[in-house]
Scaffold this active site. Structure first.
Site, mmCIF file in Angstrom:
data_model
loop_
_atom_site.group_PDB
_atom_site.id
_atom_site.type_symbol
_atom_site.label_atom_id
_atom_site.label_comp_id
_atom_site.label_asym_id
_atom_site.label_seq_id
_atom_site.Cartn_x
_atom_site.Cartn_y
_atom_site.Cartn_z
ATOM 1 N N GLY A 97 -71.278 18.746 111.863
ATOM 2 C CA GLY A 97 -72.408 17.836 112.065
ATOM 3 C C GLY A 97 -72.207 17.062 113.344
ATOM 4 O O GLY A 97 -71.087 16.696 113.700
ATOM 5 N N LEU A 146 -75.060 10.860 114.425
ATOM 6 C CA LEU A 146 -74.343 9.648 114.822
ATOM 7 C C LEU A 146 -72.912 9.669 114.315
ATOM 8 O O LEU A 146 -71.972 9.396 115.064
ATOM 9 C CB LEU A 146 -75.065 8.417 114.288
ATOM 10 C CG LEU A 146 -76.348 8.068 115.024
ATOM 11 C CD1 LEU A 146 -76.954 6.806 114.416
ATOM 12 C CD2 LEU A 146 -76.093 7.844 116.501
ATOM 13 N N ALA A 147 -72.721 9.999 113.033
ATOM 14 C CA ALA A 147 -71.372 9.968 112.488
ATOM 15 C C ALA A 147 -70.523 11.085 113.084
ATOM 16 O O ALA A 147 -69.397 10.848 113.533
ATOM 17 C CB ALA A 147 -71.426 10.084 110.966
ATOM 18 N N GLY A 148 -71.065 12.292 113.119
ATOM 19 C CA GLY A 148 -70.289 13.436 113.591
ATOM 20 C C GLY A 148 -69.963 13.348 115.074
ATOM 21 O O GLY A 148 -68.813 13.530 115.477
ATOM 22 N N ARG A 157 -87.132 -1.798 100.796
ATOM 23 C CA ARG A 157 -87.882 -0.536 100.741
ATOM 24 C C ARG A 157 -88.274 -0.108 99.339
ATOM 25 O O ARG A 157 -89.395 0.322 99.117
ATOM 26 C CB ARG A 157 -87.017 0.563 101.349
ATOM 27 C CG ARG A 157 -86.870 0.363 102.816
ATOM 28 C CD ARG A 157 -85.975 1.377 103.418
ATOM 29 N NE ARG A 157 -86.045 1.231 104.865
ATOM 30 C CZ ARG A 157 -85.353 1.954 105.722
ATOM 31 N NH1 ARG A 157 -84.521 2.873 105.283
ATOM 32 N NH2 ARG A 157 -85.498 1.768 107.007
ATOM 33 N N GLU A 167 -74.487 9.705 106.323
ATOM 34 C CA GLU A 167 -75.330 9.850 105.142
ATOM 35 C C GLU A 167 -74.732 10.833 104.137
ATOM 36 O O GLU A 167 -75.050 10.794 102.947
ATOM 37 C CB GLU A 167 -76.734 10.316 105.559
ATOM 38 C CG GLU A 167 -77.754 10.215 104.433
ATOM 39 C CD GLU A 167 -79.161 10.654 104.849
ATOM 40 O OE1 GLU A 167 -79.404 10.808 106.055
ATOM 41 O OE2 GLU A 167 -80.001 10.836 103.959
#
Lengths: 637, 215, 253
Positions: free
Chosen positions: A40, A43-45, A330, A425
């Protein structure tokens, strides 16, 4: 299975420092001997891959898109939270921590959330240093906006393209490492299995989406940063390619899957226009800063919005939640929209929509200010619907958006499989049962820039995994499994397209496991989904071969996994006999229709352990303890 | 490094192109002196060839080098650009490109051929319908434009030159990195003015001679 | 509405391609162009044929995956609109629509409408970044950036890397793409120390990938789904000239 979260001891404010000090380090000379596989490139990867490569590890990064820059983080619009308190409005690390735990309806792990709030300030610094063009005030300082679920302005943004700009920052850092030869990027490559040797994650099997070749990569640590699984609902705000395959294969190799039923419905999406719809488009929640949500007081009112006098409008969020109003979290805003539409007061085709009206804001601030703040969102709305939102109110309706659930990880972001870290996520941490706006970007980057670079090193230094290469028989076996499955899909030669099955699954999920759930519906879904899955495996038509770019085959493989995950989601939703955050069980609500938690029985993380295709998975628990935040019923009134 | 890159080559084209535009403007002003009579223009020619002879040669060398560099860069860039799209589109609808921008290459080639013709016609007198008298610019010009086809070649070439300058003068400035904010590719009044002036100034002389307004 | 599509079909990178004609029936104006393609593809699968391969992902105009030449125009007839955000209400019943892949040497066709745009990644890897290793940053508000600069940088940073500029350019040039990144980073104080090096390395890589040069037709600007202005190319050239002039080129590593 041990469910020790490995939370450091001591006061919450000192835990992360303590952990960083306790961690074992890999010496600079040894780092390049370790291979880290990052799956991935969102953003994280991307941030993890770049940071780990900077440290000197041998990093390989994989993404199914044609470029790492296209990961779905790019579509995040509104912003990223950070406890900078630049606005002098009373923000602090503790307040961000508190808001996030409360926003998550007290179903997240305190220590992780506190660390998230702590490093949030470093993220902004890091991104600015990389050249992310955050919005600025005239004096040159950073600008902030407010966001749902918070009473302070702590959200940093780059027009309506914050996710894009943050991702490009991380992508550029990643490409820099590629240019330096320290990181190998594998685009158009999809992970199809996790390889375990001696109980540890030691590699992955991938399919080259261009040539179709199935190969293996061995490594000393595997990081999954493969995003969320909202596409199990078919229609969601996720990208078409977003899928659960990587985490699902890890689950089937033994990684625990936490809280799958926590799927977030985003309140401000463009309503569906017809059966042909392939995805739903979200518009940033930041719109709720200036837009007012309303429906006609009377059901079946078909007058044009402008012709409805003020006295016959129901600004229901402002009415029901006077202190947060249009900025209610939300889940609350989504459910309220569903409620008014169920009452027959919805607007637009099919009555599945509510107005988001900017007339007051335009009157107060002028059209130019509104254009400055939301110009691109307004354009997008107009492009899709053909209506001009400066003149007529937008129509919005909730849509599935984000998966708070994911693979279970401990404080170090390691799953139940040693050597398998999960970030962004794809993991379950930090957001509990509901994620606040502008927190996903924060979490992805916190994990990638500031947590994994430490904890992956700690794992490698502690476990000292022995060298391994892809000639080990475990890789051959996994490759065979992948090839068999592919061959099976291609051999079915049935009569229905993959999309038709996906749509059918999505309808069941949305109907019975969407915004509101009940036992009867969930039992029905648990009965229905295996039937759809069975028909899929007998009657799907996947054209083409496995030795070429075959998008139909890719899709079929992903949908096959969604069919299994969908069932687990329903099972988790059924077993969680309470309402919390995004998980709303109709049986468990307060007299005025709010979510009713059952802290006595459900203040825990539900972790599902795979036991075989024909076995019911085992439900384990990680109890949640709240030492710093007082458990209370969320109130945004 | 500089010359090897496409941008470097393009900058060489820009600078040499702008030098040629400067030359063309001076040349045109010189030509227009024909309307003031034989004495005036012949005196001007005498001034160029005798009074500032060394300077003239220096300028000629600069011009010649410019022309060569301009053409070499153009050929190299054209080859690079053509190679960049080996398989063309079956259907392609230009959205912003102008006739001027799209005719730079063929127009440039036409202008190169025209320059050769022009030098043989009025500098060396090799191709000249009536006896060529070195030094008598006035007579040579008047004699040179009596044939319709010669005049026509000049008229057509000047259209090509005008278009070439319309796109070239503007794009040269942009190539050199001068950034007029929010410039639109179709709106460029200065380039248009220079192009029209050059086209009009040069076309006027042969046309006037051909129709007998100057004799 | 009913439409006739002429679509480029090519089985693989080294096989010959050709146009095929398909009918798209009962297309609603509320469908996106890609949703119309989905309908065509479902029909093809049901008839036992291979669906048309095309890149797409976010379908909200930001990931930059999608892109095709539609009736000879990159991303189709609407300005500042990516293919996924092009809606069928802009077409008429009975229209014939021509669909081709991006064409450029640097973008070889992989299959049907799918091309390999990894050259753009390599241009970024050559210098399209600010060197800021994780963890070493100072407080974000210690860097003051005038709002106008931040806005200009953002205008350029909006590039989605779709490659429409290359596809639309008669020369197959990637100048708009490269110029956009150079402009984004070059506008910011953080981007200054690497400014010379960045432009030289990126331009060299851009040339090496086999993109053509810029001749200022302005086609790229018209095709860009994010409205990126030609100014970024002028700025790239300016920076290139300065960097070459100051001899930064000799210090390349």
């Amino acid at each position: 299975m041990p469910l020790d979260a490995h939370v450091p001891s001591g006061p919450i404010g000192e835990q992360w420092d303590r952990r960083k000090f306790e961690m074992k380090l890999v010496s600079p000379a040894n780092k390049r001997k370790y291979t880290v596989l990052v799956v991935g490139s969102g953003l994280a990867g991307a941030s993890a891959a770049a940071s780990l490569a900077e440290l000197g590890y041998d990093v390989k990064c994989f993404c199914f898109q044609d470029s790492p820059r296209r990961a779905h983080s790019i579509a995040a619009q509104g912003g990223i939270n950070a406890a900078k308190n630049y606005q002098n409005d009373g923000d602090s690390v503790y307040r961000l921590f508190y808001d996030t735990v409360k926003g998550g309806d007290f179903r997240s792990r305190e220590s992780n959330v506190y660390r998230l709030a702590e490093v949030s300030v470093n993220i902004i610094d890091q991104c600015v240093a990389q050249g992310v063009p955050f919005a600025r005030e005239y004096g040159g300082l950073l600008a902030n906006r407010s966001f749902g679920g918070a009473q302070v302005s702590r959200t940093f943004y780059a027009r309506g393209q914050t996710g894009q700009q943050l991702l490009l920052g991380a992508y550029q850092a990643l490409e820099r490492q590629v240019g330096l030869g320290r990181l190998h990027m594998f685009p158009r490559t999809e992970m199809l299995d996790l390889v375990m040797i001696d109980g540890r994650a030691r590699g992955i099997v991938v399919r080259d989406l261009v040539s179709g070749a199935v190969t293996s990569h061995a490594g000393d640590d595997v990081v999954l940063a493969t995003g969320g699984y909202s596409n199990v609902f078919y229609l969601s705000t996720n990208a078409k390619g977003s899928n659960c395959t990587a985490i699902w294969r890890a689950y089937k190799r033994g990684a625990g899957f936490a809280n799958p039923c926590y799927t977030q419905i985003h309140p401000t999406c463009i309503p569906q226009s017809g059966e042909h719809q392939s995805k739903l488009t979200l518009m940033s929640e930041s719109l709720r800063n200036d837009g007012r949500v309303w429906v006609p007081t009377r059901g079946g009112d078909t007058r044009a919005p402008g012709a409805i006098p003020e006295s016959e409008r129901d600004y229901y969020l402002e009415r029901k939640y006077p202190s947060f109003g249009n900025l209610s979290p939300r889940d609350i805003a989504s459910r309220a929209a569903k409620e008014v539409c169920d009452e027959g007061r919805g607007v637009g085709p099919g009555g599945r929509g509510v107005y988001l009206d900017f007339a007051d804001a335009i009157k107060r601030l002028g059209e130019n200010t509104i254009r400055e703040r939301y110009g691109n969102l307004f354009e997008m709305y107009q492009r899709i619907t053909g209506e001009n939102p400066y003149a007529v109110p937008m129509r919005i309706y909730p849509a599935v958006h984000y998966a708070m659930g994911g693979l279970w990880v401990d404080y170090n972001l390691m799953s139940t499989i040693p050597g398998l870290h999960v970030a962004g996520e794809a993991n379950f941490s930090d957001h509990g049962a509901n994620r606040l706006g502008a927190s996903a970007l924060m979490q992805g980057l916190a994990d990638g820039y500031f947590v994994l670079p430490y904890t992956v090193g700690d794992y490698l230094a502690t476990a000292k995994p022995a060298p391994v290469n892809a000639s080990h028989p475990a890789f051959r076996e996994a490759e065979r499994g992948v090839a068999d499955r592919t061959a099976k899909l291609l051999a079915i030669n049935g009569t229905r397209t993959t999309d038709s099955f996906h749509r059918e699954l999505g309808k069941v999920m949305w109907e019975y496991c969407g915004m509101a759930r009940n036992e009867k519906g969930l039992l029905f879904a648990l009965d229905r989904i295996p039937q759809i899955r069975e028909e899929f495996w007998q009657n799907v038509d996947v054209p083409g071969s496995d030795a070429e770019l075959n998008q139909a085959l890719e899709k079929a493989g992903r949908v096959a996994d969604f069919m299994e995950l969908g069932e687990l989601i329903c099972r988790d939703a059924l077993e969680r006999r309470e309402s919390c955050g995004a998980h709303f069980r109709e049986e468990y609500q307060t007299p005025d229709g709010e979510a009713l938690r059952d802290d006595e029985h459900f203040a825990h993380v539900a972790v599902w352990q795979y036991r075989g295709d024909h076995q019911t998975p085992e439900r384990l628990q990680e109890p949640l303890e709240f030492d710093n935040v007082h458990l209370s019923q969320r109130s945004y009134k | 490094m500089f010359w090897r890159s496409t941008i470097g080559k393009k900058m060489v084209m820009s600078v040499t192109g702008l030098i040629m535009v400067g030359f063309v403007l001076v040349h045109m002003l010189g030509n227009l002196q024909i309307f003031e009579g034989a004495a005036r223009i012949n005196a001007y020619s005498h001034f160029l060839h005798f009074t500032i002879n060394e300077l003239l040669w220096l300028l000629r060398i600069i011009l010649l080098v410019s022309v060569i560099l301009h053409i070499v860069a153009a050929i190299q860039l054209t080859r690079i650009d053509r190679a960049a799209r080996p398989v063309g589109y079956e259907r392609k609808e230009p959205q912003a490109a102008t006739i001027a921008s799209r005719s730079m290459r063929w127009g440039g080639l036409a202008l190169a051929l025209f320059i050769v013709f022009h030098l043989l016609h009025l500098t060396t007198g090799t191709i000249h319908p009536v006896p060529f008298v070195p030094g008598d610019v006035y007579a040579n010009m008047v004699g040179g434009f009596q044939m319709w086809w010669v005049t026509l070649i000049y008229v057509l070439a000047m259209i090509a030159l005008g278009l070439h300058i319309f796109h070239g003068a503007w794009s040269s400035i942009r190539t050199l990195g001068v950034n007029r904010p929010k410039a639109r590719p179709t709106r460029r009044p200065i380039a248009a003015a220079v192009a029209v002036a050059v086209w009009a100034g040069f076309t006027l002389v042969p046309v006037a001679i051909f129709f007998g307004w100057v004799r | 509405m009913n439409l006739t599509l002429h679509v480029w079909r090519q089985a693989g990178p080294s096989t010959e391609g050709a146009f095929a004609t398909y009918e798209a029936r009962d297309i609603s104006g509320d469908m996106s162009f890609l949703e119309m393609m989905d309908v065509v593809n479902e029909g093809l699968i049901e008839r036992g044929e291979q669906p048309v391969a095309f890149d797409h992902d976010c379908r909200e105009g930001i990931c930059g995956s999608c892109g095709m030449m539609i009736n000879g125009v990159a991303h189709g007839p609407m300005k500042a609109t990516a293919t996924c955000q092009l809606f069928m209400r802009h077409f008429h019943d009975g229209d014939a629509i021509h669909v081709e892949p991006w064409r450029a040497r640097a973008f070889p066709v992989i299959k049907d409408l799918v091309v390999d745009r990894s050259a753009l990644d390599r241009v970024i890897a050559a210098g399209g970044f600010i060197t800021a290793p994780t963890g070493g940053a100072r407080d974000a508000n210690n860097i003051l950036i005038a709002k106008t600069n931040a806005d200009d940088a953002m205008d350029a940073a909006a590039c989605i890397g779709c490659g429409a500029c290359v596809a639309a350019c008669p020369n197959g040039s990637a100048s708009l793409f490269t110029g956009a990144k150079i402009t984004h980073l070059g506008q910011l104080p953080q981007g200054q120390s690497e400014r010379d090096r960045r432009v030289l390395q990126m331009v060299a890589q851009m040339d090496e990938e086999g993109f053509g040069g810029c001749t200022w037709h302005g086609e790229c600007q018209e095709a860009c789904p994010k409205n990126i202005s030609l100014d970024v190319i002028a700025r790239m050239n300016h920076d290139f000239l300065v960097a070459s002039w100051t001899g930064a080129g000799d210090k390349r590593d």
